[in-house]
Design an enzyme around this catalytic site. Structure first.
Site, PDB file in Angstrom:
ATOM      1  CE  LYS A  61      45.510  39.654  35.966  1.00 40.53           C
ATOM      2  NZ  LYS A  61      46.098  40.958  36.381  1.00 40.53           N
TER       3      LYS A  61
ATOM      4  CB  SER B  65      42.987  42.667  37.753  1.00 41.71           C
ATOM      5  OG  SER B  65      44.318  42.762  37.262  1.00 41.71           O
TER       6      SER B  65
ATOM      7  CB  SER C 187      46.476  44.205  38.964  1.00 43.28           C
ATOM      8  OG  SER C 187      45.376  45.031  38.683  1.00 43.28           O
TER       9      SER C 187
END
Length: 498
Positions: free
Chosen positions: A76, A152, A176
């Protein structure tokens, strides 16, 4: 060369086993992942920093012979830093930032043998439950390109759901990992606070609310990766007892007769979408058929108090993140360096006092005690993961009138006035209205998972959440393994156009 249809039938452990036995090579897996990214990434915008050539070099030179040796993997673009690779956190202010040191978690992922192919899209500073940064543009849900994959960790979820990689790094400070898992038909577990390392620079992330792990298609891949990464690193502020046995072994063990409470109440008092209600009721019926004791209860925590405490963290951490940009920019950050909503959140963070923040932390402790008392009666709490199925891309972006207000507030630094007007509370409640179930586990530190057991009438995934006592990831993995066997989801795949 392995075909995509063959590649797509394998989870990460199956890939690693084929590499270990010489039936496949790490290079073949690497090329299959790169080919799949080339075929679908232009549609979903999941991979924003391709690192394909370094991945090819590592595959050719030989990767560590860990439990996931040779498996393609994505990081990520927020959180776990990877030395020598861009680390933008989805922000224009950091578009040229390249860290010099790996995060401890990245070291452990690499020691497990994964081959890092690139970095996945995330909203600016991982602040949203959708993935639509101005810097890279929106990521789209492989199940329906008009809808969000959540956030996210939306880029990670979209990449796994689309078959680019079998699992990908993710982080969870308010949902997230679990939110994108629910949106994309994946398994997503948020470990307990302190279960995985946050070093070498940070002792805790988001005051201990945030923790990193992975998104995966199979339960056992998540368990195997947690086995590879769990345990404190030097200077860790928290210590949890290690697991009784490897988490991978828990996946196939009978969970026993669990006492599971479910709730359909909305933490903020709003209406719950019928599909999310159906998802929980279906899960409850499935659990009963598997021999568990299931009961409906009111939510065992104060939803509005949790939302208020979480938003205090949200505002404060955003303000701190903006202030920290000075280290990279060589000057204080300005409104044009970040997105308007991010700047407003930072302004709001500076309008609250230390006493306000301390009061919010008291709510964290109160919520943890409430959940502790709840778990004296029930092993697990079952809720929807989200209050609505995946929203459409752009649906949660500020409307034209709100954009004008943002510009005015940011230009004149009117954060205090906006706070006193009550508009903030209204906008914040609207923001959390669709994602009100996940934050409590971040504040209490408990492990929680989203499991893909329901799809809507129009084919969108709709996950359900289970929350366990602190340190009880083993219980979650045992139940998840049982649910995966009872209602398999691995073969249920989105079909992308083209």
């Amino acid at each position: 060369m392995i075909s995509f249809s063959e590649y797509d039938q394998l989870d990460a452990l199956a890939m690693a086993d084929l590499v270990r036995t010489g039936q496949l090579t790490a290079m073949e897996l690497c090329e299959a992942a790169i080919a799949r990214a080339g075929a679908v990434n232009s549609q979903i915008n999941a991979v924003v920093h391709p690192l394909f050539e370094p991945a090819r070099l590592r595959a050719g030179a030989g990767l560590p012979a860990g439990p996931l040796g040779g498996v393609p993997f994505l990081l990520k673009d927020f959180g776990a830093q990877y030395a020598g690779a861009p680390h933008t956190s989805g922000s224009r202010a950091l578009r040229n930032f390249v860290p010099a040191e790996d995060a401890e978690l990245v070291r452990r992922w690499q020691a497990a043998g994964v081959n890092i192919l690139g970095k996945s899209n995330t909203p600016e500073f991982a602040l949203m439950g959708v993935t639509e940064p101005v810097l890279f543009g929106p990521t789209r849900n492989p199940w329906n390109l008009a809808h969000t994959p959540g956030g996210s960790s939306g880029g990670a979820a979209a990449a796994v759901a689309a078959g680019i990689v079998p699992l990908a790094g993710a982080g969870d400070g308010g949902g997230s990992i679990r939110i994108p898992a629910a949106c994309c038909g994946l398994f997503g577990l948020k470990p307990s606070r302190g279960r995985v390392p946050t070093g070498p620079e940070q002792g805790e992330k988001w005051q201990g609310a945030a923790v990193e792990h992975v998104l995966s298609r199979s339960v056992r891949d998540s368990a195997a990766m947690l086995d590879a990464t769990q345990g404190p690193d030097a200077g860790a502020p928290y210590f949890l007892p290690g697991p009784v046995r490897p988490y991978l072994e828990e996946v196939g063990r009978p969970p026993g007769r669990l006492r599971i409470a479910f709730s359909l109440g909305h933490p903020l008092g709003s209406a719950l979408h019928p599909e999310c209600m159906a998802a929980v009721r279906h899960a409850a019926q499935l659990l009963e058929s598997l021999g568990h004791d299931v009961a409906e209860v009111p939510l065992p925590f104060d939803g509005r108090a949790v939302a208020s405490a979480f938003l205090m963290l949200y505002f404060g951490e955003t303000g701190a993140s903006i202030a920290a940009l000075a280290k990279v920019l060589g000057r204080p950050a300005r409104p044009r360096d970040v997105e308007p909503t991010t700047w407003l959140l930072g302004l709001l963070g500076r309008t609250y006092s230390a006493a306000d923040f301390a009061a919010a932390r008291h709510t964290w402790n109160d919520s943890a005690r409430r959940m502790g008392r709840f778990h004296q009666t029930y092993d697990l709490l079952l809720t929807p993961t989200l209050a609505t199925p995946p929203v459409r891309v752009g649906e949660l972006q500020p409307k034209p009138g709100e954009q004008r207000l943002l510009k005015l507030v940011n230009t004149f630094g009117l954060g205090g006035l906006i706070r006193r007007s009550g508009i903030v509370e209204k906008l914040a409640e609207q923001s959390l209205e669709k994602t009100p179930y996940t934050q409590v586990a971040n504040l209490t530190g408990q492990p929680a998972m989203s499991v893909p057991l329901h799809w809507t009438a129009d084919g969108l995934p709709c996950g359900v959440q289970f929350i366990a006592p602190l340190g009880a990831e083993d219980v979650l993995f045992r139940l998840a393994g049982q649910l995966e066997q009872a209602q398999p989801w691995f073969a249920r795949r989105p079909v992308l156009p083209g």
